[in-house]
Design a protein around this motif. Structure first.
Motif, short mmCIF file in Angstrom:
data_model
loop_
_atom_site.label_atom_id
_atom_site.label_comp_id
_atom_site.label_asym_id
_atom_site.label_seq_id
_atom_site.Cartn_x
_atom_site.Cartn_y
_atom_site.Cartn_z
N ILE A 140 0.86 -1.17 0.00
CA ILE A 140 0.00 0.00 0.00
C ILE A 140 0.90 1.24 0.00
CG2 ILE A 140 -1.94 -1.14 1.13
CD1 ILE A 140 -1.04 0.05 3.78
N PRO A 141 0.43 2.35 -0.52
CA PRO A 141 1.28 3.55 -0.56
C PRO A 141 1.78 3.94 0.84
CG PRO A 141 -0.67 3.86 -1.91
CD PRO A 141 -0.88 2.58 -1.17
N ILE A 142 3.00 4.42 0.91
CA ILE A 142 3.56 4.84 2.19
C ILE A 142 2.66 5.88 2.86
CG2 ILE A 142 5.48 6.12 3.24
CD1 ILE A 142 7.36 4.70 1.31
N SER A 143 2.03 6.74 2.07
CA SER A 143 1.18 7.78 2.64
C SER A 143 -0.03 7.21 3.37
CB SER A 143 0.70 8.72 1.53
OG SER A 143 -0.06 8.02 0.55
N PHE A 144 -0.43 5.97 3.06
CA PHE A 144 -1.55 5.34 3.75
C PHE A 144 -1.23 5.05 5.22
CE2 PHE A 144 -4.37 3.15 0.32
CZ PHE A 144 -4.41 4.32 -0.41
N TYR A 145 0.06 4.81 5.53
CA TYR A 145 0.38 4.38 6.91
C TYR A 145 1.69 4.93 7.44
CZ TYR A 145 3.42 0.57 5.04
OH TYR A 145 4.40 -0.16 4.41
N GLU A 146 2.12 6.06 6.89
CA GLU A 146 3.38 6.66 7.34
C GLU A 146 3.33 7.03 8.82
OE1 GLU A 146 6.69 9.63 5.49
OE2 GLU A 146 4.60 10.25 5.30
N ASP A 147 2.21 7.61 9.27
CA ASP A 147 2.09 7.96 10.68
C ASP A 147 2.00 6.71 11.56
OD1 ASP A 147 2.23 10.64 10.12
OD2 ASP A 147 0.45 11.18 11.29
N VAL A 148 1.54 5.60 11.01
CA VAL A 148 1.54 4.34 11.76
C VAL A 148 2.98 3.89 12.00
CG1 VAL A 148 0.80 1.93 11.77
CG2 VAL A 148 -0.67 3.68 10.74
N MET A 149 3.81 3.97 10.97
CA MET A 149 5.20 3.56 11.12
C MET A 149 5.98 4.50 12.04
SD MET A 149 6.38 2.14 7.34
CE MET A 149 5.65 3.38 6.28
N LEU A 150 5.63 5.79 12.00
CA LEU A 150 6.41 6.78 12.73
C LEU A 150 5.75 7.22 14.03
CD1 LEU A 150 7.59 9.03 9.75
CD2 LEU A 150 8.78 7.11 10.83
N GLY A 151 4.58 6.70 14.35
CA GLY A 151 3.91 7.12 15.57
C GLY A 151 3.41 8.55 15.51
N GLY A 152 2.98 8.98 14.32
CA GLY A 152 2.54 10.36 14.13
C GLY A 152 1.13 10.60 14.63
N PRO A 153 0.66 11.85 14.53
CA PRO A 153 -0.63 12.22 15.11
C PRO A 153 -1.83 11.55 14.45
CG PRO A 153 0.28 14.03 13.81
CD PRO A 153 1.36 13.02 13.95
N ASP A 154 -1.69 11.13 13.19
CA ASP A 154 -2.80 10.49 12.48
C ASP A 154 -2.71 8.97 12.51
OD1 ASP A 154 -3.87 12.99 11.80
OD2 ASP A 154 -2.64 13.11 9.99
N ARG A 155 -1.93 8.42 13.44
CA ARG A 155 -1.70 6.98 13.46
C ARG A 155 -3.00 6.18 13.53
NH1 ARG A 155 1.71 4.11 18.26
NH2 ARG A 155 0.07 5.07 19.51
N ASP A 156 -3.86 6.48 14.49
CA ASP A 156 -5.05 5.67 14.69
C ASP A 156 -6.04 5.82 13.54
OD1 ASP A 156 -4.19 4.52 17.08
OD2 ASP A 156 -4.92 6.22 18.26
N GLU A 157 -6.13 7.03 12.98
CA GLU A 157 -7.00 7.22 11.82
C GLU A 157 -6.49 6.42 10.63
OE1 GLU A 157 -8.50 10.80 8.82
OE2 GLU A 157 -7.43 11.28 10.68
N GLN A 158 -5.17 6.45 10.40
CA GLN A 158 -4.61 5.67 9.30
C GLN A 158 -4.79 4.18 9.52
OE1 GLN A 158 -0.51 6.87 8.68
NE2 GLN A 158 -1.11 8.65 7.47
N LEU A 159 -4.66 3.74 10.76
CA LEU A 159 -4.85 2.31 11.04
C LEU A 159 -6.26 1.86 10.67
CD1 LEU A 159 -3.07 1.46 14.42
CD2 LEU A 159 -2.83 0.25 12.24
N GLU A 160 -7.25 2.67 10.94
CA GLU A 160 -8.62 2.30 10.58
C GLU A 160 -8.76 2.16 9.07
OE1 GLU A 160 -11.02 1.28 12.63
OE2 GLU A 160 -9.41 1.48 14.13
N HIS A 161 -8.09 3.04 8.32
CA HIS A 161 -8.14 2.94 6.86
C HIS A 161 -7.42 1.68 6.38
CE1 HIS A 161 -10.07 6.74 6.20
NE2 HIS A 161 -9.11 7.44 6.82
N VAL A 162 -6.30 1.35 7.00
CA VAL A 162 -5.58 0.13 6.63
C VAL A 162 -6.46 -1.09 6.89
CG1 VAL A 162 -3.61 -1.36 7.16
CG2 VAL A 162 -3.28 1.11 6.95
N LYS A 163 -7.12 -1.10 8.02
CA LYS A 163 -8.00 -2.23 8.34
C LYS A 163 -9.15 -2.33 7.34
CE LYS A 163 -8.33 -1.16 12.84
NZ LYS A 163 -8.71 -1.28 14.29
N THR A 164 -9.70 -1.19 6.93
CA THR A 164 -10.75 -1.21 5.91
C THR A 164 -10.24 -1.77 4.59
OG1 THR A 164 -11.90 0.68 6.90
CG2 THR A 164 -12.33 0.25 4.58
#
Length: 327
Positions: free
Chosen positions: A75-99
Motif C-alpha cells: 500500500i502507498p507509504i502515505s496510507f500508513y506513514e504515521d503508523v510507522m512513525l507514531g505520528g498524530p494520524d496513526r489511529d485514523e490511518q490504522l482504521e483505513h488500513v483495516k478497511t
C-alpha cells in the motif's frame, strides 16, 4: 511452487497477454509509485484506503485475461506513514488500513505484501553494467553515510519496534477475519539506518522477532531472496527456519553479486547463491507459493518494465522448477 510475474502496477491488456504468452498463470501487482518501477499511476483511486468495488474490478480484469491476481504488494507509504512513525494520524490511518484489508478479503485477493520502511528502497546506481553490458542497479553504502534526514528528525529502533507491535496488534486480527495473509518484505538495502531512519528488517534475528511479536497464521515473509542475499545470511538456514514454521508466503526470486556494504543486482546465474539449490531447499520445506522475478537487468531492446530481462528470468526459473520436479 509456481512461477508468476510482478513488479508493475498497470494490468493493461497488452501486458496481460504478454504474461500469458510467458506460460505463467499468476501475477501480483505493486501499488505505489517508486523510481524502481516503470509505472507511475496506481490503478486504484483513494488517498487513504482502497475501495471494495475497485478491488473486485481489478481482480476481474486480471481473471478475464486468464490469470490469477495472487497478491497486492505495498500500500502507498502515505496510507500508513504515521503508523510507522507514531505520528498524530496513526489511529485514523490504522482504521483505513483495516478497511483496505477487509475490502481485499471481500474482493477475493488473498495476500497483502507490505514493508516497514518509511523512506522506501535506496540505490546509489541504476546504471551498473553486468553481463554483456546489461544495466542493473547497485549500492555502495559508504555513499549514503552523509544522507540528509529523510524525515523530520532522527528516529530510534525502539520507536519503530513499538510502532510495529502496535500495528500488528491492530491489523492481524482483522486479516485473520478477512482471510488475508500479510507478508513482510525486508528493508532494502538491509543496512542499520539511512538518513536518520532505522531499517529494522535487515537480518535473520530481527525477522524472527517480527514473526513472534504477534503470532498469527496470517502473517509471514515476502521472501525477497535478493535482499537476503545482500545481507550475507545463510539462506538455507533461513529457508529451513521459516519454512518449517510455514511462514514463507511468496518469493522474490532474484540475486546480487556481493554483499553489504556493496552489491550489484544481476542475472540469476551470476549471483551469490546457488539458485537451483535454493529452489530445492524451498521444495524440501514444502513451500507451495508463488515465485516471481523481481529487479531484473535491463537487456538490449528492453522497455521500461524490462520485459526481455523478465522473460529470461521467468524461463530460467521455470526450467529449474521442471528439473526439481523431475528429480
Amino acid at each position: 511452487m509456481r512461477v508468476g510475474v510482478g513488479q508493475f502496477m498497470q494490468p493493461t491488456p497488452e501486458r496481460l497477454r504478454y504474461i500469458n504468452q510467458l506460460g505463467v498463470e499468476d501475477i501480483l501487482l505493486n501499488m505505489y509509485a517508486t523510481p524502481l518501477l516503470s509505472d507511475t499511476e496506481v490503478p486504484l483511486t483513494g488517498d487513504s484506503e482502497w475501495d471494495f468495488q475497485e478491488l473486485v474490478q481489478l481482480r476481474n480484469r486480471v481473471e478475464d485475461a486468464g490469470l490469477r491476481l495472487n497478491a497486492i504488494e505495498n500500500i502507498p507509504i502515505s496510507f500508513y506513514e504515521d503508523v510507522m512513525l507514531g505520528g498524530p494520524d496513526r489511529d485514523e490511518q490504522l482504521e483505513h488500513v483495516k478497511t483496505t484489508i477487509r475490502n481485499m478479503g471481500r474482493a477475493g485477493i488473498p495476500i497483502l505484501g507490505y514493508h516497514w520502511s518509511p523512506s522506501g528502497v535506496w540505490r546509489t546506481s541504476t546504471s551498473r553494467r553486468v553481463r554483456g553490458g546489461a544495466e542493473a542497479t547497485g549500492l555502495d553504502a559508504a555513499e549514503l553515510e552523509d544522507a540528509p534526514l529523510s524525515h523530520d528528525r532522527e528516529y530510534t529502533e525502539e520507536e519503530l519496534w513499538e510502532n510495529y507491535e502496535y500495528f500488528l496488534e491492530a491489523v492481524l486480527p482483522v486479516a485473520e477475519e478477512a482471510g488475508v495473509t500479510l507478508a513482510l518484505h525486508p528493508n532494502d538495502p538491509p543496512v542499520e539506518r539511512i538518513g536518520g531512519m532505522p531499517f529494522l528488517f535487515r537480518n535473520f534475528e530481527n525477522f524472527k522477532r517480527a514473526m513472534d511479536v504477534v503470532p498469527s497464521d496470517n502473517h509471514g515473509l515476502e521472501f525477497c531472496l535478493g535482499t537476503w542475499s545482500e545481507m550475507g545470511e545463510d539462506l538455507f538456514e533461513v529457508i529451513e527456519y521459516f519454512g518449517d514454521r510455514d511462514e514463507l508466503v511468496y518469493v522474490h526470486f532474484r540475486d546480487v553479486e556481493g554483499t553489504l556494504p556493496s552489491f550489484t543486482e544481476t542475472f540469476l546465474d551470476e549471483g551469490n547463491f546457488d539458485e537451483y539449490a535454493i529452489l530445492e531447499a524451498l521444495d524440501d520445506v514444502g513451500f507451495s507459493g508463488l515465485m516471481i522475478p523481481d529487479h531484473v537487468p535491463r537487456l538490449e531492446g528492453d522497455d521500461d518494465w524490462k520485459d526481455r530481462g523478465r522473460a529470461y528470468t521467468v524461463g530460467y526459473i521455470k526450467g529449474m522448477l521442471r528439473g526439481v520436479r523431475s528429480s
